[in-house]
Design a protein around this motif. Structure first.
Motif, PDB file in Angstrom:
ATOM      1  N   GLU A 279      14.732 -80.065 -47.365  1.00  0.00           N
ATOM      2  CA  GLU A 279      14.132 -81.393 -47.500  1.00  0.00           C
ATOM      3  C   GLU A 279      12.832 -81.318 -48.299  1.00  0.00           C
ATOM      4  O   GLU A 279      12.563 -82.172 -49.153  1.00  0.00           O
ATOM      5  CB  GLU A 279      13.860 -81.998 -46.112  1.00  0.00           C
ATOM      6  N   GLU A 280      12.015 -80.301 -48.029  1.00  0.00           N
ATOM      7  CA  GLU A 280      10.757 -80.142 -48.762  1.00  0.00           C
ATOM      8  C   GLU A 280      11.003 -79.824 -50.238  1.00  0.00           C
ATOM      9  O   GLU A 280      10.301 -80.323 -51.115  1.00  0.00           O
ATOM     10  CB  GLU A 280       9.918 -79.036 -48.108  1.00  0.00           C
ATOM     11  N   GLU A 281      12.015 -78.996 -50.490  1.00  0.00           N
ATOM     12  CA  GLU A 281      12.314 -78.666 -51.880  1.00  0.00           C
ATOM     13  C   GLU A 281      12.833 -79.893 -52.637  1.00  0.00           C
ATOM     14  O   GLU A 281      12.477 -80.109 -53.805  1.00  0.00           O
ATOM     15  CB  GLU A 281      13.347 -77.536 -51.947  1.00  0.00           C
ATOM     16  N   THR A 282      13.647 -80.719 -51.977  1.00  0.00           N
ATOM     17  CA  THR A 282      14.139 -81.949 -52.606  1.00  0.00           C
ATOM     18  C   THR A 282      12.979 -82.868 -52.972  1.00  0.00           C
ATOM     19  O   THR A 282      12.936 -83.438 -54.070  1.00  0.00           O
ATOM     20  CB  THR A 282      15.114 -82.678 -51.670  1.00  0.00           C
ATOM     21  N   ARG A 283      12.030 -83.019 -52.050  1.00  0.00           N
ATOM     22  CA  ARG A 283      10.869 -83.862 -52.324  1.00  0.00           C
ATOM     23  C   ARG A 283      10.045 -83.289 -53.485  1.00  0.00           C
ATOM     24  O   ARG A 283       9.563 -84.028 -54.354  1.00  0.00           O
ATOM     25  CB  ARG A 283      10.003 -83.967 -51.059  1.00  0.00           C
ATOM     26  N   THR A 284       9.907 -81.981 -53.519  1.00  0.00           N
ATOM     27  CA  THR A 284       9.131 -81.333 -54.587  1.00  0.00           C
ATOM     28  C   THR A 284       9.776 -81.571 -55.939  1.00  0.00           C
ATOM     29  O   THR A 284       9.095 -81.903 -56.922  1.00  0.00           O
ATOM     30  CB  THR A 284       9.015 -79.825 -54.312  1.00  0.00           C
ATOM     31  N   VAL A 285      11.094 -81.397 -56.016  1.00  0.00           N
ATOM     32  CA  VAL A 285      11.803 -81.613 -57.277  1.00  0.00           C
ATOM     33  C   VAL A 285      11.697 -83.075 -57.710  1.00  0.00           C
ATOM     34  O   VAL A 285      11.507 -83.384 -58.898  1.00  0.00           O
ATOM     35  CB  VAL A 285      13.279 -81.188 -57.142  1.00  0.00           C
ATOM     36  N   HIS A 286      11.770 -83.980 -56.749  1.00  0.00           N
ATOM     37  CA  HIS A 286      11.660 -85.411 -57.051  1.00  0.00           C
ATOM     38  C   HIS A 286      10.290 -85.737 -57.649  1.00  0.00           C
ATOM     39  O   HIS A 286      10.187 -86.430 -58.682  1.00  0.00           O
ATOM     40  CB  HIS A 286      11.888 -86.223 -55.770  1.00  0.00           C
ATOM     41  N   ASP A 287       9.227 -85.261 -57.039  1.00  0.00           N
ATOM     42  CA  ASP A 287       7.881 -85.547 -57.531  1.00  0.00           C
ATOM     43  C   ASP A 287       7.598 -84.835 -58.857  1.00  0.00           C
ATOM     44  O   ASP A 287       6.796 -85.308 -59.670  1.00  0.00           O
ATOM     45  CB  ASP A 287       6.838 -85.137 -56.493  1.00  0.00           C
ATOM     46  N   ALA A 288       8.276 -83.696 -59.061  1.00  0.00           N
ATOM     47  CA  ALA A 288       8.087 -82.971 -60.319  1.00  0.00           C
ATOM     48  C   ALA A 288       8.532 -83.808 -61.518  1.00  0.00           C
ATOM     49  O   ALA A 288       7.966 -83.697 -62.617  1.00  0.00           O
ATOM     50  CB  ALA A 288       8.864 -81.652 -60.294  1.00  0.00           C
TER      51      ALA A 288
END
Length: 352
Positions: A113-122
């Motif tokens: 979930e954290e990685e998905t959010r990180t990729v989204h904000d990237a």
């Protein structure tokens, strides 16, 4: 403004996932870094202080493929460098890489979930960095601070044209930025001295954009010739600036002046311009042209001085027009040719 927006996004993401983060541009410059969350290693501390990634750290990262990946990749810890494990998220905008987002994962990887959010904000960070990164890269390329190869990673490859907007300095950057923001894909631009400099690809309508920028800034715009690529960017910049100066000096050129059409002003800007190059293999034509122009276009007097029949003179004059692409019936063309002849004499004599 752009860096501030990147910083805000990065800080919000760092709070959400509870990790230390940083954004680097393609040149290894630290664009933004979050407040400390979780583990802080020596590499992060050094990068924050120097605003750049140490060379040995960059080498370690590149050895794990971070320069070419299009998906998140993990870089293992390197105790010898004082470096904890990291997640690298490539920052991609419209298919072009504009930097990297780094997440310290020293005490364990991000959750899915954290990685998905990180990729989204990237994605949002990359869009912001593309605007500011392109401008920064263009400024450094024109200043000779980076190589064409490094600049091409951000600015792309292919034919280019440069516009220079000459107007009052106050509000120039904002006015040009607002006008370019209306385009589907705004080009990179920067401000050098008293000009806003815009980098266009070969397919964009330079004159139409130049007219819009001239109206928006109440200034004058110069457009370079079309050049094959970024290796000619500094030459194109010089042409655009000279053209903008000519537009300011000669209202008849209009609000947008193009380098190939400057006529005599091109000779003033570039005294070694090769206008007479096609005549150099024909000394008799050079002599005929200079005599004709020195006599104010008097064909009868010119023929007498050169011991030519009038028919032979007219043949030579027609041949001169063919080789130079200039009409001897056009006053501005005659001035351009006459000045070129006198500049050739001037340049043939050394100072002192």
């Amino acid at each position: 403004m752009i860096v501030h927006d990147v910083q805000n996004l990065l800080d919000s993401l760092a709070v959400t996932v509870g990790r230390g983060m940083a954004v680097d541009d393609l040149e290894g410059r630290v664009v933004a870094h979050s407040v400390h969350h979780g583990e802080v290693d020596q590499v992060r501390a050094r990068a924050i202080l120097s605003r750049s990634v140490p060379a040995e750290v960059a080498a370690w990262q590149e050895a794990h493929g971070v320069a070419t990946v299009h998906e998140p990749i993990r870089v293992p810890a390197n105790p010898a460098l004082g470096m904890a494990a990291r997640l690298c998220v490539p920052l991609l905008h419209r298919g072009r890489r504009v930097g990297s987002l780094w997440v310290i994962e020293g005490h364990g990887p991000l959750s899915p979930e954290e990685e998905t959010r990180t990729v989204h904000d990237a994605v949002a960070i990359a869009a912001l960095l593309d605007g500011g990164g392109g401008s920064h890269t263009l400024h450094r390329l024109l200043g000779g601070e980076i190589t064409v190869r490094r600049a091409a990673d951000v600015l792309g490859e292919g034919a280019i044209r440069v516009l220079a907007v000459r107007a009052g300095r106050a509000g120039l950057e904002e006015a040009v930025g607002d006008e370019l923001a209306r385009m589907r894909r705004p080009p990179a631009f920067t401000v050098l001295e008293r000009h806003a400099v815009v980098l266009l690809n070969g397919g964009e309508d330079a004159r139409a954009l130049g007219e819009s920028l001239a109206a928006r800034t109440h200034g004058r715009v110069g457009a370079s010739a079309l050049h094959p690529g970024l290796e000619s960017a500094r030459e194109a910049h010089g042409e655009a600036v000279a053209s903008a100066r000519a537009a300011a000096a000669e209202p008849a050129l209009g609000p947008v002046a193009c380098w190939p059409d400057l006529g005599v002003y091109r000779l003033l800007a570039e005294p070694d311009a090769a206008l007479l190059g096609a005549l150099r293999a024909h000394p008799a034509l050079v002599d005929t042209l200079e005599t004709y122009l020195d006599r104010g276009g008097d064909a009868q007097q010119t023929a007498r001085l050169l011991h030519l029949h009038r028919t032979s003179l007219y043949y030579r004059l027609a041949r001169i027009e063919e080789l130079t692409g200039r009409s001897l019936k056009d006053g501005s063309h005659r001035l351009e040719l006459h000045l070129a002849l006198k500049l050739a004499r001037w340049n043939a004599v050394r100072n002192g």
